[in-house]
Design a protein around this motif. Structure first.
Motif, PDB file in Angstrom:
ATOM      1  N   ASN A   1      40.797 -83.558  52.513  1.00 26.81           N
ATOM      2  CA  ASN A   1      40.410 -84.004  53.849  1.00 26.81           C
ATOM      3  C   ASN A   1      40.831 -82.986  54.914  1.00 26.81           C
ATOM      4  O   ASN A   1      40.071 -82.690  55.843  1.00 26.81           O
ATOM      5  CB  ASN A   1      41.031 -85.365  54.155  1.00 26.81           C
ATOM      6  CG  ASN A   1      40.746 -85.824  55.573  1.00 26.81           C
ATOM      7  OD1 ASN A   1      39.629 -86.180  55.915  1.00 26.81           O
ATOM      8  ND2 ASN A   1      41.769 -85.800  56.409  1.00 26.81           N
ATOM      9  N   LYS A   2      42.022 -82.450  54.772  1.00 24.06           N
ATOM     10  CA  LYS A   2      42.517 -81.471  55.737  1.00 24.06           C
ATOM     11  C   LYS A   2      41.618 -80.244  55.787  1.00 24.06           C
ATOM     12  O   LYS A   2      41.208 -79.795  56.870  1.00 24.06           O
ATOM     13  CB  LYS A   2      43.943 -81.063  55.377  1.00 24.06           C
ATOM     14  CG  LYS A   2      44.528 -79.993  56.297  1.00 24.06           C
ATOM     15  CD  LYS A   2      45.929 -79.610  55.856  1.00 24.06           C
ATOM     16  CE  LYS A   2      46.486 -78.500  56.749  1.00 24.06           C
ATOM     17  NZ  LYS A   2      47.873 -78.110  56.320  1.00 24.06           N
ATOM     18  N   TYR A   3      41.288 -79.702  54.598  1.00 22.43           N
ATOM     19  CA  TYR A   3      40.474 -78.491  54.560  1.00 22.43           C
ATOM     20  C   TYR A   3      39.046 -78.762  55.015  1.00 22.43           C
ATOM     21  O   TYR A   3      38.433 -77.937  55.710  1.00 22.43           O
ATOM     22  CB  TYR A   3      40.496 -77.898  53.153  1.00 22.43           C
ATOM     23  CG  TYR A   3      41.762 -77.147  52.839  1.00 22.43           C
ATOM     24  CD1 TYR A   3      42.025 -75.908  53.432  1.00 22.43           C
ATOM     25  CD2 TYR A   3      42.720 -77.671  51.980  1.00 22.43           C
ATOM     26  CE1 TYR A   3      43.199 -75.216  53.170  1.00 22.43           C
ATOM     27  CE2 TYR A   3      43.896 -76.988  51.711  1.00 22.43           C
ATOM     28  CZ  TYR A   3      44.126 -75.759  52.299  1.00 22.43           C
ATOM     29  OH  TYR A   3      45.296 -75.075  52.049  1.00 22.43           O
ATOM     30  N   ALA A   4      38.501 -79.916  54.636  1.00 22.50           N
ATOM     31  CA  ALA A   4      37.134 -80.258  55.038  1.00 22.50           C
ATOM     32  C   ALA A   4      37.051 -80.457  56.549  1.00 22.50           C
ATOM     33  O   ALA A   4      36.129 -79.949  57.210  1.00 22.50           O
ATOM     34  CB  ALA A   4      36.668 -81.516  54.319  1.00 22.50           C
ATOM     35  N   THR A   5      38.013 -81.187  57.098  1.00 15.23           N
ATOM     36  CA  THR A   5      38.017 -81.444  58.538  1.00 15.23           C
ATOM     37  C   THR A   5      38.147 -80.151  59.336  1.00 15.23           C
ATOM     38  O   THR A   5      37.403 -79.910  60.296  1.00 15.23           O
ATOM     39  CB  THR A   5      39.170 -82.394  58.915  1.00 15.23           C
ATOM     40  OG1 THR A   5      39.022 -83.625  58.204  1.00 15.23           O
ATOM     41  CG2 THR A   5      39.160 -82.693  60.403  1.00 15.23           C
ATOM     42  N   ASN A   6      39.078 -79.298  58.925  1.00 17.78           N
ATOM     43  CA  ASN A   6      39.270 -78.031  59.630  1.00 17.78           C
ATOM     44  C   ASN A   6      38.051 -77.127  59.504  1.00 17.78           C
ATOM     45  O   ASN A   6      37.706 -76.385  60.444  1.00 17.78           O
ATOM     46  CB  ASN A   6      40.514 -77.317  59.104  1.00 17.78           C
ATOM     47  CG  ASN A   6      41.803 -78.010  59.513  1.00 17.78           C
ATOM     48  OD1 ASN A   6      41.832 -78.760  60.482  1.00 17.78           O
ATOM     49  ND2 ASN A   6      42.875 -77.770  58.779  1.00 17.78           N
TER      50      ASN A   6
ATOM     51  N   LYS B   1      42.478 -88.390  58.858  1.00 19.29           N
ATOM     52  CA  LYS B   1      43.713 -88.531  58.089  1.00 19.29           C
ATOM     53  C   LYS B   1      44.130 -89.996  57.989  1.00 19.29           C
ATOM     54  O   LYS B   1      44.557 -90.461  56.919  1.00 19.29           O
ATOM     55  CB  LYS B   1      44.813 -87.690  58.748  1.00 19.29           C
ATOM     56  CG  LYS B   1      46.098 -87.634  57.983  1.00 19.29           C
ATOM     57  CD  LYS B   1      46.953 -86.442  58.409  1.00 19.29           C
ATOM     58  CE  LYS B   1      47.315 -86.471  59.867  1.00 19.29           C
ATOM     59  NZ  LYS B   1      48.277 -85.385  60.219  1.00 19.29           N
ATOM     60  N   ALA B   2      43.990 -90.716  59.089  1.00 16.30           N
ATOM     61  CA  ALA B   2      44.364 -92.135  59.088  1.00 16.30           C
ATOM     62  C   ALA B   2      43.464 -92.951  58.171  1.00 16.30           C
ATOM     63  O   ALA B   2      43.934 -93.838  57.442  1.00 16.30           O
ATOM     64  CB  ALA B   2      44.297 -92.688  60.510  1.00 16.30           C
ATOM     65  N   PHE B   3      42.172 -92.662  58.185  1.00 17.84           N
ATOM     66  CA  PHE B   3      41.249 -93.404  57.323  1.00 17.84           C
ATOM     67  C   PHE B   3      41.376 -92.986  55.868  1.00 17.84           C
ATOM     68  O   PHE B   3      41.043 -93.762  54.962  1.00 17.84           O
ATOM     69  CB  PHE B   3      39.815 -93.251  57.815  1.00 17.84           C
ATOM     70  CG  PHE B   3      39.445 -94.262  58.865  1.00 17.84           C
ATOM     71  CD1 PHE B   3      38.859 -95.472  58.514  1.00 17.84           C
ATOM     72  CD2 PHE B   3      39.703 -94.019  60.206  1.00 17.84           C
ATOM     73  CE1 PHE B   3      38.534 -96.420  59.477  1.00 17.84           C
ATOM     74  CE2 PHE B   3      39.391 -94.957  61.185  1.00 17.84           C
ATOM     75  CZ  PHE B   3      38.805 -96.165  60.820  1.00 17.84           C
TER      76      PHE B   3
END
Length: 252
Positions: free
Chosen positions: A118-123, A149-151
């Motif tokens: 999620n971190k890499y996809a979001t960034n 991140k929360a979801f």
């Protein structure tokens, strides 16, 4: 236009991922794919809604209304920490003996993989799209990282307890939704950013749980005569002579 292109590419990726099943049972694969598509309906609607709403007059109007409601000087740091609450709920439920889908080690493994992806996809999407925040602070508004991140955490909690304790399973989404609202209230994100972030967090976590058999490794599991068993680790509170403590028991 960048948002639309990124959304279409992501859709192609997720649809392609859904077909990575063992091919020796076509009927089972078709059923599995249909089930997974149904499970990810909400996440795809959220992402699609974010794409459609982004940059519209309606979105700007909503932003102004929320800011007027909370005040232009509204600020808080609660949104920086709410993403942890569903994980605390999960491990607390484990300690209390609430039945879950997976062993605590597998829970931790899925949580680590989900949050990392999620971190890499979001960034990556933030960098590709470059949407300016409502505050004008930078061009990393879409999608909302705090919300995704929360979801992610909320969906991990949901996946672990949806079959045994629905109230607990759904409760994480209350904290995740609050995170999204606070991001708008702080003027850090638009509604579209929050919707897309929520959908992204849910979808990535669903993918991780769908393909968790690909990384099915647990050092606390052992096989005896072909039967799989678990090494258990329990923690229980103790009270003795007006002293409060914890007792840890490791059973092989």
């Amino acid at each position: 236009m960048k948002i639309v292109i990124c959304f279409l590419l992501f859709c192609v990726f997720t649809v392609k991922s859904q077909t990575l099943e063992v091919k020796n049972d076509s009927l089972k694969n078709i059923k599995t794919e249909k089930t997974f598509l149904k499970q990810t309906t909400v996440s795809r609607i959220l992402i699609g809604s974010g794409v459609i709403l982004s940059g519209t007059a309606l979105e700007n109007s909503i932003q102004r209304d929320v800011r007027n409601m909370v005040g232009s000087d509204f600020t808080t740091t609660i949104d920086d920490h709410l993403w942890k609450v569903p994980l605390v709920q999960m491990y607390s439920a484990d300690l209390l003996g609430v039945e879950s889908k997976n062993h605590w080690f597998d829970q931790s493994k899925n949580a680590f993989i989900s949050h990392t992806l999620n971190k890499y996809a979001t960034n990556a999407f933030k960098g590709l799209i470059g949407k300016e925040r409502p505050s004008g602070y930078n061009n990393a508004s879409f999608p909302s990282g705090h919300t995704s991140k929360a979801f992610t955490s909320a969906t991990i909690l949901y996946e672990e307890f949806k079959d045994t304790n629905p109230w607990l399973a759904y409760s994480g989404y209350v904290f995740a939704s609050t995170t999204g609202f606070l991001r708008i209230a702080k003027n850090a994100h638009y509604l579209s950013d929050v919707l897309a972030g929520a959908g992204l967090g849910i979808l990535i976590t669903k993918l991780v749980y769908h393909f968790d058999y690909l990384f099915d490794w647990n050092p606390f599991k052992k096989k005896e005569d072909g039967v799989e068993s678990l090494t258990t680790f329990n923690i229980a509170p103790t009270y003795n002579n007006q002293t409060i403590g914890l007792t840890a028991i490791l059973q092989f």
